[in-house]
Design a protein around this motif. Structure first.
Motif, short mmCIF file in Angstrom:
data_model
loop_
_atom_site.label_atom_id
_atom_site.label_comp_id
_atom_site.label_asym_id
_atom_site.label_seq_id
_atom_site.Cartn_x
_atom_site.Cartn_y
_atom_site.Cartn_z
N THR A 138 19.96 35.76 -50.89
CA THR A 138 19.62 34.40 -50.50
C THR A 138 18.22 34.09 -50.99
OG1 THR A 138 18.74 35.13 -48.38
CG2 THR A 138 21.07 34.48 -48.45
N ALA A 139 17.99 32.80 -51.26
CA ALA A 139 16.67 32.36 -51.71
C ALA A 139 16.37 31.01 -51.09
CB ALA A 139 16.63 32.24 -53.24
N ALA A 140 15.13 30.77 -50.87
CA ALA A 140 14.69 29.49 -50.35
C ALA A 140 13.71 28.89 -51.35
CB ALA A 140 14.03 29.65 -48.99
N GLU A 141 14.06 27.71 -51.83
CA GLU A 141 13.16 27.05 -52.76
C GLU A 141 12.31 26.06 -51.98
OE1 GLU A 141 15.30 25.37 -55.96
OE2 GLU A 141 16.36 27.21 -56.39
N ILE A 142 11.03 26.14 -52.19
CA ILE A 142 10.10 25.28 -51.49
C ILE A 142 9.36 24.46 -52.53
CG2 ILE A 142 8.11 25.17 -49.98
CD1 ILE A 142 9.01 27.84 -48.81
#
Length: 102
Positions: free
Chosen positions: A9-13
């Motif tokens: 999983t990845a979170a783009e900010i």
């Protein structure tokens, strides 16, 4: 059973967006006299364009007076800009709707 699923999983900010026009914080009181002086000249120009538009080329000069009036208001000459916008709008209304009958 838990070892069968390997998820990534990845979170783009995104970077925060600055919606204000002034990017640097400056001392407003010190710069206010210069800004009002610059806006006052634009206000007189806008007012002159709007008054002249009552007599000559009402649509073109009235629109120019309104545009320069908005610029003058942004630069600090609120009263002159507002008068220029109002007179320019009246000139355009008179030029488009009333003058063809004469």
């Amino acid at each position: 059973m838990e070892d069968d699923f390997k998820e990534e999983t990845a979170a783009e900010i995104a970077a925060p967006v600055n919606l204000r026009r002034d990017y640097a914080v400056v001392d407003r009181e010190a710069d206010r006299d210069e800004v009002v002086g610059e806006g006052r000249g634009m206000g007189y120009l806008a007012l002159a364009l709007s008054i002249i538009s009552l007599f000559i080329l009402p649509v073109i000069l009235g629109a120019a007076g309104i545009i320069v009036g908005f610029i003058a208001r942004r630069r600090g000459a609120n009263a002159l800009g507002a008068w220029a916008i109002g007179i320019g709008a009246i000139s355009i209304i008179l030029g488009i709707f009333i003058m063809p009958f004469f």
